[in-house]
Design a protein around this motif. Structure first.
Motif, PDB file in Angstrom:
ATOM      1  N   GLU A 282       6.149  -5.094 -10.228  1.00  0.00           N
ATOM      2  CA  GLU A 282       6.990  -3.991  -9.764  1.00  0.00           C
ATOM      3  C   GLU A 282       6.954  -3.878  -8.240  1.00  0.00           C
ATOM      4  OE1 GLU A 282       7.064   0.886  -9.864  1.00  0.00           O
ATOM      5  OE2 GLU A 282       5.998  -0.155 -11.464  1.00  0.00           O
ATOM      6  N   ILE A 283       5.752  -3.987  -7.690  1.00  0.00           N
ATOM      7  CA  ILE A 283       5.599  -3.905  -6.232  1.00  0.00           C
ATOM      8  C   ILE A 283       6.351  -5.056  -5.569  1.00  0.00           C
ATOM      9  CG2 ILE A 283       3.962  -3.921  -4.308  1.00  0.00           C
ATOM     10  CD1 ILE A 283       1.836  -2.922  -6.407  1.00  0.00           C
ATOM     11  N   ALA A 284       6.185  -6.248  -6.102  1.00  0.00           N
ATOM     12  CA  ALA A 284       6.825  -7.434  -5.530  1.00  0.00           C
ATOM     13  C   ALA A 284       8.349  -7.277  -5.500  1.00  0.00           C
ATOM     14  CB  ALA A 284       6.428  -8.684  -6.311  1.00  0.00           C
ATOM     15  N   ARG A 285       8.910  -6.777  -6.597  1.00  0.00           N
ATOM     16  CA  ARG A 285      10.367  -6.551  -6.633  1.00  0.00           C
ATOM     17  C   ARG A 285      10.780  -5.497  -5.615  1.00  0.00           C
ATOM     18  NH1 ARG A 285       9.555  -6.884 -12.045  1.00  0.00           N
ATOM     19  NH2 ARG A 285       9.541  -4.625 -12.293  1.00  0.00           N
ATOM     20  N   ALA A 286      10.015  -4.428  -5.542  1.00  0.00           N
ATOM     21  CA  ALA A 286      10.377  -3.297  -4.684  1.00  0.00           C
ATOM     22  C   ALA A 286      10.346  -3.654  -3.201  1.00  0.00           C
ATOM     23  CB  ALA A 286       9.458  -2.116  -4.956  1.00  0.00           C
ATOM     24  N   ILE A 287       9.361  -4.455  -2.795  1.00  0.00           N
ATOM     25  CA  ILE A 287       9.255  -4.771  -1.365  1.00  0.00           C
ATOM     26  C   ILE A 287       9.764  -6.176  -1.055  1.00  0.00           C
ATOM     27  CG2 ILE A 287       7.384  -3.118  -1.050  1.00  0.00           C
ATOM     28  CD1 ILE A 287       5.455  -5.487  -0.809  1.00  0.00           C
TER      29      ILE A 287
ATOM     30  N   TYR B 147       2.235 -14.393  -3.725  1.00  0.00           N
ATOM     31  CA  TYR B 147       1.769 -14.082  -2.372  1.00  0.00           C
ATOM     32  C   TYR B 147       1.234 -12.655  -2.322  1.00  0.00           C
ATOM     33  CZ  TYR B 147       1.857 -13.705   2.750  1.00  0.00           C
ATOM     34  OH  TYR B 147       1.522 -13.533   4.065  1.00  0.00           O
ATOM     35  N   LEU B 148       1.963 -11.738  -2.936  1.00  0.00           N
ATOM     36  CA  LEU B 148       1.537 -10.345  -2.974  1.00  0.00           C
ATOM     37  C   LEU B 148       0.186 -10.208  -3.667  1.00  0.00           C
ATOM     38  CD1 LEU B 148       2.100  -7.309  -2.549  1.00  0.00           C
ATOM     39  CD2 LEU B 148       3.141  -7.339  -4.826  1.00  0.00           C
TER      40      LEU B 148
ATOM     41  N   GLY C 119      -2.603  -2.182 -13.571  1.00  0.00           N
ATOM     42  CA  GLY C 119      -1.976  -2.324 -12.265  1.00  0.00           C
ATOM     43  C   GLY C 119      -2.910  -1.836 -11.176  1.00  0.00           C
ATOM     44  N   TYR C 120      -2.325  -1.383 -10.085  1.00  0.00           N
ATOM     45  CA  TYR C 120      -3.090  -1.004  -8.904  1.00  0.00           C
ATOM     46  C   TYR C 120      -2.867   0.458  -8.555  1.00  0.00           C
ATOM     47  CZ  TYR C 120      -3.732  -5.971  -8.215  1.00  0.00           C
ATOM     48  OH  TYR C 120      -4.071  -7.279  -8.387  1.00  0.00           O
ATOM     49  N   LYS C 121      -3.942   1.066  -8.049  1.00  0.00           N
ATOM     50  CA  LYS C 121      -3.894   2.417  -7.501  1.00  0.00           C
ATOM     51  C   LYS C 121      -4.687   2.398  -6.206  1.00  0.00           C
ATOM     52  CE  LYS C 121      -3.278   5.874 -10.691  1.00  0.00           C
ATOM     53  NZ  LYS C 121      -3.709   7.065 -11.365  1.00  0.00           N
TER      54      LYS C 121
ATOM     55  N   LEU D 267       0.823  -1.207   0.000  1.00  0.00           N
ATOM     56  CA  LEU D 267       0.000   0.000   0.000  1.00  0.00           C
ATOM     57  C   LEU D 267       0.858   1.257   0.000  1.00  0.00           C
ATOM     58  CD1 LEU D 267      -2.672  -1.159   2.578  1.00  0.00           C
ATOM     59  CD2 LEU D 267      -3.136  -0.547   0.196  1.00  0.00           C
ATOM     60  N   TYR D 268       1.912   1.243   0.797  1.00  0.00           N
ATOM     61  CA  TYR D 268       2.783   2.409   0.869  1.00  0.00           C
ATOM     62  C   TYR D 268       3.526   2.616  -0.450  1.00  0.00           C
ATOM     63  CZ  TYR D 268       6.073   5.806   2.686  1.00  0.00           C
ATOM     64  OH  TYR D 268       6.813   6.938   2.874  1.00  0.00           O
ATOM     65  N   TYR D 269       3.985   1.535  -1.047  1.00  0.00           N
ATOM     66  CA  TYR D 269       4.669   1.641  -2.338  1.00  0.00           C
ATOM     67  C   TYR D 269       3.717   2.202  -3.394  1.00  0.00           C
ATOM     68  CZ  TYR D 269       7.563   0.629  -6.346  1.00  0.00           C
ATOM     69  OH  TYR D 269       8.312   0.765  -7.492  1.00  0.00           O
TER      70      TYR D 269
END
Length: 135
Positions: free
Chosen positions: A30-35, A41-42, A64-66, A14-16
């Motif tokens: 992208e989120i999975a790589r970043a965190i 799982y994500l 994607g997600y917003k 959520l923060y990303y």
């Protein structure tokens, strides 16, 4: 009163998204790589958050997600409630003094988690200020 990886990774996602979705939706990969979390799982966590109305998603190559409208103002404890279920169990003992202590402690913890996603940006500012070099 523990928070599992569901809460940690979900809040991280959520923060990303908050920091990176100003113009385009953010893809799960992208989120999975970043965190640093497995993408499958994500995606389970993102599915839960989307179904509860905290995220919107779009399909396609630029999909994607917003964050949903106003989600940045929701207390973190609400996200944790969705991801963790009952993460703050009511503690009951034989001692009235201990019961009062646990109730007081839980109220303080709930107050700590009243921070919103938008409030977390203050921590980014603290990091930026720490990294400034003066000559």
């Amino acid at each position: 009163m523990g928070i599992s990886t569901r809460g940690v990774y979900g809040l991280g996602a959520l923060y990303y998204i908050l920091l990176n979705s100003h113009t385009n939706a953010v893809q799960a990969s992208e989120i999975a790589r970043a965190i640093d979390v497995p993408q499958n799982y994500l995606e389970q966590l993102l599915f839960i958050l989307r179904n509860k109305g905290y995220l919107t998603s779009t399909r396609g190559p630029k999909g994607g997600y917003k964050l949903a409208e106003g989600a940045e103002n929701i207390p973190i404890r609400d996200f944790l409630d969705v991801l963790e279920g009952t993460w703050m169990k009511k503690i009951k003992t034989q001692s009235p003094a201990l019961n009062l202590f646990w109730a007081d402690t839980q109220e303080k913890v709930r107050a700590l988690y009243s921070t919103t996603l938008k409030d977390l940006i203050r921590y980014e500012e603290k990091i930026s200020n720490q990294n400034m070099y003066y000559i």
